[in-house]
Design a protein around this motif. Structure first.
Motif, mmCIF file in Angstrom:
data_model
loop_
_atom_site.group_PDB
_atom_site.id
_atom_site.type_symbol
_atom_site.label_atom_id
_atom_site.label_comp_id
_atom_site.label_asym_id
_atom_site.label_seq_id
_atom_site.Cartn_x
_atom_site.Cartn_y
_atom_site.Cartn_z
ATOM 1 N N ASP A 39 65.214 66.170 84.212
ATOM 2 C CA ASP A 39 64.209 65.819 83.587
ATOM 3 C C ASP A 39 62.867 65.995 84.331
ATOM 4 O OD1 ASP A 39 65.891 65.544 81.472
ATOM 5 O OD2 ASP A 39 65.879 63.221 82.248
ATOM 6 N N ILE A 40 62.492 66.207 86.039
ATOM 7 C CA ILE A 40 61.959 65.853 87.044
ATOM 8 C C ILE A 40 61.303 67.049 87.130
ATOM 9 C CG2 ILE A 40 61.084 64.939 88.817
ATOM 10 C CD1 ILE A 40 63.059 63.037 88.366
ATOM 11 N N LYS A 41 59.412 67.822 86.922
ATOM 12 C CA LYS A 41 59.096 68.642 86.487
ATOM 13 C C LYS A 41 58.456 69.113 87.719
ATOM 14 C CE LYS A 41 62.501 70.566 83.047
ATOM 15 N NZ LYS A 41 63.627 71.554 83.380
ATOM 16 N N ILE A 42 58.226 70.304 87.842
ATOM 17 C CA ILE A 42 56.768 71.044 88.746
ATOM 18 C C ILE A 42 55.955 71.348 87.163
ATOM 19 C CG2 ILE A 42 55.414 71.913 90.229
ATOM 20 C CD1 ILE A 42 56.853 70.056 91.264
ATOM 21 N N ILE A 43 54.833 70.672 87.315
ATOM 22 C CA ILE A 43 53.469 70.547 85.827
ATOM 23 C C ILE A 43 52.364 71.433 86.679
ATOM 24 C CG2 ILE A 43 54.231 69.238 84.105
ATOM 25 C CD1 ILE A 43 51.782 66.986 84.593
ATOM 26 N N LYS A 44 51.154 71.793 85.912
ATOM 27 C CA LYS A 44 50.252 72.172 86.565
ATOM 28 C C LYS A 44 48.916 71.621 85.937
ATOM 29 C CE LYS A 44 46.320 76.366 86.251
ATOM 30 N NZ LYS A 44 46.382 77.028 85.860
ATOM 31 N N SER A 45 48.485 70.527 86.767
ATOM 32 C CA SER A 45 48.085 69.304 85.617
ATOM 33 C C SER A 45 46.614 70.164 86.045
ATOM 34 C CB SER A 45 47.110 68.287 87.215
ATOM 35 O OG SER A 45 45.444 68.094 87.478
ATOM 36 N N PRO A 46 45.362 70.030 84.318
ATOM 37 C CA PRO A 46 44.322 69.970 84.421
ATOM 38 C C PRO A 46 43.105 70.229 84.923
ATOM 39 C CG PRO A 46 44.927 68.140 82.423
ATOM 40 C CD PRO A 46 45.893 68.279 84.131
ATOM 41 N N VAL A 47 43.090 69.665 86.301
ATOM 42 C CA VAL A 47 42.499 69.598 87.343
ATOM 43 C C VAL A 47 43.089 70.977 88.478
ATOM 44 C CG1 VAL A 47 41.509 68.247 87.342
ATOM 45 C CG2 VAL A 47 43.051 68.529 88.865
#
Length: 358
Positions: free
Chosen positions: A257-265
């Motif tokens: 369930d724990i993922k690397i995501i791209k932040s809006p910044v």
């Protein structure tokens, strides 16, 4: 342990987690146990009645009040730090407000805090940059020495297993080619030596990112660290300022369930994959009804897939559908909600056992 004359019973820093995850209740209780409790300044005034109309004033007012409350809870034990991201709007004003309110330390990352030494100069407040490489540590020490004739009181290393925004490239995180914590620690200890000799001052180094047990603390200390920074484990405590729903999401989270995501910044970050992130993958967008300009680098409006401020506030309030739940890589190992005292006692006891076994 002493950091430039300020005492800690234990070399543990509680990571600053925003929005609203680490405020006065958590930070004060961590300090009460002889550690450094850390308040996150980012949008700290989100509960103030005038937050949407006057976000800057609301944040400064709330920051000062939370520092006061945290110190009251601590009762003279430990230290109270404030985590202030370089990426936030009104960075300098926030640092000055924290100093005026009596913060024991300013910890700064999410960018290079090149003017931090100048901002704290003349105060009784410790200062520390957060780094993810020896290169960053060297650049900052060189800049502080040149501009403020000063070097940091301590440095926090955040490795790639940390939660929230990460100081590593998305490709390195995806391909698992990030430099390991202990390697970064070794290199940082080497590059700061000349500055320590020049200023005849010891820079304490705290290792963070994936520190979960007393055994991890012992390993860090054996390799030259003075202490550690731990964030995610403190979320699952009764005293944490986040909602019970946030804590339960971590307790229930599985490794996948724990993922690397791209932040809006534009920065990579680590979070629990919840319905909001699923909706984003399906093309849905989440915007704030009114932007409060919290981050300097945020492109704002329909140029972003979601408002990170809104998502983080939703998380701390327990909104599972629209919340962004930042966490470290080891969050899936949390299996219960405990108290700050019991958590710190567990960490310290296990650390001592490991050190005595050597």
């Amino acid at each position: 342990m002493e950091i430039n004359g300020k005492k800690l019973a234990h070399g543990i820093i509680q990571g600053g987690m925003g929005v609203g995850v680490s405020l006065s209740e958590l930070a004060g209780n961590v300090a009460k146990q002889g550690c450094m409790g850390v308040i996150s300044s980012v949008n700290i005034g989100f509960k103030e009645p005038d937050f949407l109309q006057n976000p800057f004033e609301a944040n400064i007012r709330a920051l000062k009040e939370h520092i006061r409350k945290a110190k009251e809870i601590a009762g003279g034990n430990g230290l109270i730090g404030v985590n202030i991201m370089v990426a936030v709007s009104h960075y300098e004003e926030t640092v000055k407000a924290a100093i005026s309110a009596g913060a024991d330390a300013i910890i700064s990352g999410a960018g290079l805090p090149l003017n931090l030494a100048e901002l704290v100069k003349g105060s009784n407040t410790l200062y520390a940059p957060i780094v993810s490489s020896a290169k960053a540590a060297m650049l900052l020490c060189r800049t502080f020495a040149k501009k403020a004739q000063s070097i940091p009181d301590f440095i926090v290393i955040e490795g790639h297993k940390a939660g929230g925004h990460l100081g590593f490239s998305a490709d390195d995180l995806k391909e698992d080619t990030c430099q390991e914590n202990l390697d970064i620690l070794k290199e940082v200890l080497e590059v700061i030596k000349p500055f320590e000799e020049q200023f005849k001052k010891k820079i304490k180094v705290f290792l963070g990112g994936g520190i979960f047990t007393g055994k991890d603390i012992a390993e860090a200390i054996k390799n030259g660290a003075d202490g550690v920074q731990i964030g995610t484990r403190f979320i699952a405590t009764e005293e944490c300022d986040a909602s019970t729903a946030f804590k339960e999401i971590l307790v229930d989270a599985k490794e996948e369930d724990i993922k690397i995501i791209k932040s809006p910044v534009g920065m990579p970050a680590r979070a629990v994959f919840t319905p909001m992130l699923q909706s984003l993958e399906e093309g849905k967008s989440f915007f704030a009804k009114r932007c409060n300009g919290c981050l300097k680098a945020c492109p704002k409006g329909d140029k972003i897939p979601y408002c990170i401020s809104r998502a983080l506030i939703a998380a701390v309030e327990g909104n599972k559908e629209e919340g962004l739940f930042f966490c470290g890589e080891n969050a899936f190992r949390i299996n219960k909600i405990t108290t700050v005292k019991d958590l710190i006692d567990e960490l310290v006891d296990e650390y001592k056992l490991c050190m005595n076994a050597v």
